[in-house]
Design a protein around this motif. Structure first.
Motif, mmCIF file in Angstrom:
data_model
loop_
_atom_site.group_PDB
_atom_site.id
_atom_site.type_symbol
_atom_site.label_atom_id
_atom_site.label_comp_id
_atom_site.label_asym_id
_atom_site.label_seq_id
_atom_site.Cartn_x
_atom_site.Cartn_y
_atom_site.Cartn_z
ATOM 1 N N MET A 1 52.176 -16.534 31.147
ATOM 2 C CA MET A 1 52.609 -16.470 32.537
ATOM 3 C C MET A 1 54.084 -16.081 32.640
ATOM 4 S SD MET A 1 50.003 -16.762 34.186
ATOM 5 C CE MET A 1 50.862 -16.599 35.728
ATOM 6 N N ALA B 1 54.158 -12.440 32.375
ATOM 7 C CA ALA B 1 53.672 -11.853 33.627
ATOM 8 C C ALA B 1 54.794 -11.811 34.668
ATOM 9 C CB ALA B 1 52.488 -12.657 34.154
ATOM 10 N N SER C 1 44.682 -12.937 42.446
ATOM 11 C CA SER C 1 45.744 -12.309 41.643
ATOM 12 C C SER C 1 45.192 -11.083 40.921
ATOM 13 C CB SER C 1 46.284 -13.316 40.625
ATOM 14 O OG SER C 1 45.247 -13.710 39.752
ATOM 15 N N THR D 1 46.226 -8.279 37.291
ATOM 16 C CA THR D 1 47.113 -7.928 36.176
ATOM 17 C C THR D 1 47.195 -6.413 36.065
ATOM 18 O OG1 THR D 1 46.359 -9.899 35.016
ATOM 19 C CG2 THR D 1 47.543 -8.266 33.711
ATOM 20 N N THR E 1 51.936 -7.156 43.271
ATOM 21 C CA THR E 1 51.623 -8.106 42.200
ATOM 22 C C THR E 1 52.408 -9.397 42.347
ATOM 23 O OG1 THR E 1 51.264 -6.218 40.754
ATOM 24 C CG2 THR E 1 51.469 -8.358 39.695
ATOM 25 N N ASP F 1 50.407 -12.975 42.717
ATOM 26 C CA ASP F 1 50.524 -13.949 41.620
ATOM 27 C C ASP F 1 51.159 -15.249 42.102
ATOM 28 O OD1 ASP F 1 49.358 -12.120 40.045
ATOM 29 O OD2 ASP F 1 50.986 -11.902 38.610
ATOM 30 N N PHE G 1 55.930 -18.857 35.258
ATOM 31 C CA PHE G 1 55.941 -17.592 36.013
ATOM 32 C C PHE G 1 57.251 -17.440 36.791
ATOM 33 C CE2 PHE G 1 54.916 -15.052 39.819
ATOM 34 C CZ PHE G 1 54.443 -13.901 39.203
ATOM 35 N N GLN H 1 41.584 -8.668 35.802
ATOM 36 C CA GLN H 1 41.909 -10.090 35.958
ATOM 37 C C GLN H 1 42.156 -10.682 34.570
ATOM 38 O OE1 GLN H 1 41.757 -11.589 39.291
ATOM 39 N NE2 GLN H 1 41.811 -9.389 39.672
ATOM 40 N N ALA I 1 47.145 -14.227 35.031
ATOM 41 C CA ALA I 1 47.161 -15.351 35.962
ATOM 42 C C ALA I 1 45.767 -15.945 36.135
ATOM 43 C CB ALA I 1 47.713 -14.884 37.312
#
Length: 702
Positions: free
Chosen positions: A74, A77, A131, A133, A158, A162, A248, A341, A344
């Motif tokens: 995370m 991300a 969410s 990716t 995004t 997220d 995150f 996906q 997250a």
């Protein structure tokens, strides 16, 4: 025997097994053209408690490493979110973010209710849909269509989806822990707002201060980033939310601080090579194959989750198309980009499963969802993003084919040549002399003496003597080549910093360096001199692997990926070399096999225009080849040339897993001389326009 059993029960044994799995399994699967990620999951299943039993998800070592992998996933991300892109189109990004968050959220909640989950679990399932990716980002980047507004808006969305999905997770888990009232919900939300502000602004400020005060101490800066990650994760748990929320936010907070520098490279490398793969192996440990098959045998939940996600993401993209008047092609690109996906979704699912909010059936269905969307999304993107229009800039107005530092009578063109290896010195000086002579400039041969604690150390004196010897040889050679040389021996703590600082002090227009080890473990973990100079330099850097004298180069191949300013800049560089040697430049563009003849003709005309404007007297050949394998096409073309000029590019996915680009594949197999041109990072603009934007060819190329 007892001693063997004693050793096998050491906590280090699971770690050793994990290292072996991470090293071997992805490599084997990728050779079979199966994603390495699938291999890690399969290894977890085979080695887990439901099969061989060599690894146990309840083992403390396994739990620790998996938890680190979870927060690291995370964190990466958050780190990969492009804040600059979000700011550029923030209104439309928020608009599309709202669509692609709310529509899947509603559909996911409906799916949960349909299968008799309570409202709390249903809303959490809905948040798993919300969410996405950006797995296909490397594809749109390689196609040169990142500047398309629909793509930019999707990238910016995004951050919205997220954050929203993680906030829903925090609330759902808080409610599930029981004894939850409206007052406690209000307290949690208030705590979350205060905590988020502290992490986002506090860590950003602290990071900038620490990086400013620590100068170039990359080791300490790396440790600071890790400390920020774990402190933010612990802080999240202190206020009662999951640590992945803190991870995150920490990634977002240090995003600006790290930029695209070497510390970020190290952070991503450690995560993608070690901790994140361990997390995926741990996910495999949770899979009980008989139970998995039994769960999937009642396929309706899995089908509802997979189809619900795909359909709801499509609806969200459709609403964005109708609202902002995007084309169907742009709508499909937005849909395919928001489809995968992974990060997250997977992290939130695992958290929901561990606290007992989600069932094993949902966990298994999400794993299927991850595999389907991670495959489907990039495939669709690679097909629909070809030919997307991008903002245009007139060549004659804006393009800078060579980004030299400004030169004048007081500050003539200077080529700094770092010297270390006597065996490559002659070719480096010859290359620098060709360029300096063409531009009416001079050479600065540079030797770096590594500093010691004591300035009278014998090693230091020897380093100076060796540097002076290299400089004297370079000056003699430059004199023979008819170019003025001003040698410099510099004392510095680190070689790369010494090169970058000396180049700046000398107002260098260009740095010409020899090749070095870029692929060894030490080079990847700690970085090498070339990477550090490429990152820190204020001017272009030409990294060369010369098999013969540059004066003997007669044919130069320049693969042109697309028509962005950065992509065509090596063309001008090659033209200068060609002008010095009376050589021929071959502009080589590899396009998709389905490219229309009209687009090929337009691409050819644009490349001709670039050549005519930058070097009308240069002997140039333009070749456009439809081919499925870009690297193979370039390798074949390189067999008939003396030198190939490439750009330095490195990319990673939003999940932190490294994607090797075409340049990396080529370097390992090329048999001719190589010149890799690296530049200070600049915002990407497209340099071709003055033509119908719909004709911009963005096919797959190097």
């Amino acid at each position: 025997m007892e001693s063997i059993l004693h050793v096998l029960h050491q906590p280090i044994v699971p770690f050793a097994i994990l290292l072996a799995v991470i090293l071997i399994v992805p490599m084997l699967f990728e050779r079979l053209r199966v994603p390495g990620l699938v291999g890690l999951l399969a290894a977890g299943v085979i080695l887990g408690p439901n099969a061989l039993g060599l690894l146990d998800t309840e083992d403390k070592t396994m739990q620790l490493l998996s938890d680190i992998g979870l927060v690291y996933l995370m964190f990466v991300a958050g780190l990969e979110v492009d804040i600059a892109q979000f700011r550029k189109t923030k209104h439309r990004s928020i608009g599309f973010g709202t669509y692609t968050f709310l529509v899947p959220m509603i559909v996911g909640t409906a799916v949960g209710r349909l299968f008799a989950f309570d409202w709390n679990a249903s809303v959490l399932i809905g948040s798993l849909f919300a969410s996405h990716t950006l797995l296909a980002y490397p594809i749109v980047s390689r196609l040169g269509v990142v500047a398309n507004e629909a793509i930019t808006v999707t990238i910016g969305a995004t951050i919205f989806t997220d954050i929203g999905a993680l906030l829903v997770l925090a609330v759902c888990v808080g409610i599930h822990k029981g004894d939850f009232t409206a007052a406690k919900l209000f307290t949690l939300l208030a705590s979350l707002i205060v905590y988020s502000a502290l992490v986002l602004f506090g860590l950003d400020w602290a990071g900038k201060e620490f990086f400013r005060r620590s100068g170039n101490e990359e080791g300490n800066q790396f440790l600071f980033v890790l400390l920020a990650l774990f402190l933010a994760s612990l802080g999240a748990e202190l206020i009662g939310v999951e640590k992945i929320v803190g991870a995150f936010l920490a990634g977002l907070a240090v995003n600006d601080v790290l930029g695209e520098g070497p510390v970020k490279e190290k952070v991503l490398f450690v995560g993608s090579v070690l901790f994140i793969p361990i997390f995926f192996v741990d996910m495999g440990l949770l899979i009980d194959i008989p139970a998995f098959i039994k769960t999937l045998s009642s396929v309706w939940l899995t089908l509802a989750i997979v189809l619900g996600l795909i359909g709801s993401k499509f609806l969200a993209a459709l609403f964005a198309k109708l609202t902002y008047r995007y084309t169907w092609q742009e709508m499909l690109a937005m849909w395919s980009l928001s489809l995968p996906q992974v990060a997250a979704t997977l992290a939130a699912t695992l958290v929901g499963y561990r606290v007992g909010l989600l069932t094993e059936g949902v966990l298994n269905s999400v794993l299927v969802l991850m595999l389907v969307t991670a495959t489907l999304g990039p495939v669709i993107t690679s097909r629909v993003a070809v030919g997307l229009s991008v903002p245009e800039t007139r060549i004659e107005d804006d393009i800078k084919l060579v980004d030299w530092e400004s030169t004048s009578v007081e500050h003539p063109f200077r080529v700094v040549v770092p010297l270390s290896n006597p065996q490559t010195e002659q070719h480096l000086i010859e290359m620098a002399a060709l360029l300096a002579r063409h531009e009416g400039g001079r050479i600065v041969p540079l030797a770096i003496a590594h500093a010691h604690a004591h300035m009278d150390a014998p090693q230091l004196e020897m380093a100076f003597q060796r540097g002076e010897m290299l400089i004297e040889r370079a000056k003699d050679l430059s004199l023979k080549l008819g170019v003025t040389a001003e040698g410099l021996v510099r004392l510095d703590d680190k070689i790369a910093q010494g090169i970058s600082r000396a180049s700046r002090e000398q107002k260098a227009s260009l740095i010409v360096m020899g090749w070095g080890n870029r692929t060894g473990l030490r080079a990847r973990l700690f970085g090498n001199v070339i990477d550090s100079v490429l990152w820190a330099s204020h001017c272009p850097v030409a990294v060369t692997r010369l098999l013969g004298s540059p004066s003997e180069i007669r044919r130069i191949l320049v693969p042109v990926e697309n028509l962005t300013e950065q992509a065509v800049r090596p063309v001008r560089f090659a033209e200068i070399l060609a002008a010095s040697n009376q050589a021929e430049v071959i502009l080589f563009h590899v396009c998709n096999t389905k490219t229309k003849p009209s687009k090929i003709a337009w691409m050819r005309s644009q490349l001709s225009l670039i050549v005519s404007k930058s070097a009308p007297n240069c002997k140039a050949d333009i070749q456009i080849l439809p081919h499925e394998n870009v690297a193979q096409a370039i390798l074949t073309a390189s067999k008939s040339v003396d030198l190939i000029v490439l750009r330095s590019i490195r990319q990673r996915t939003a999940g932190g897993l490294e994607i090797s680009d075409v340049t990396t594949q080529l370097i390992q197999q090329l048999t001719c001389s190589i010149l890799m041109l690296g530049e200070p990072r600049r915002p990407s603009t497209v340099a071709v326009p003055n033509q119908p934007s719909s004709l911009v060819d963005s096919n797959v190329s190097i």
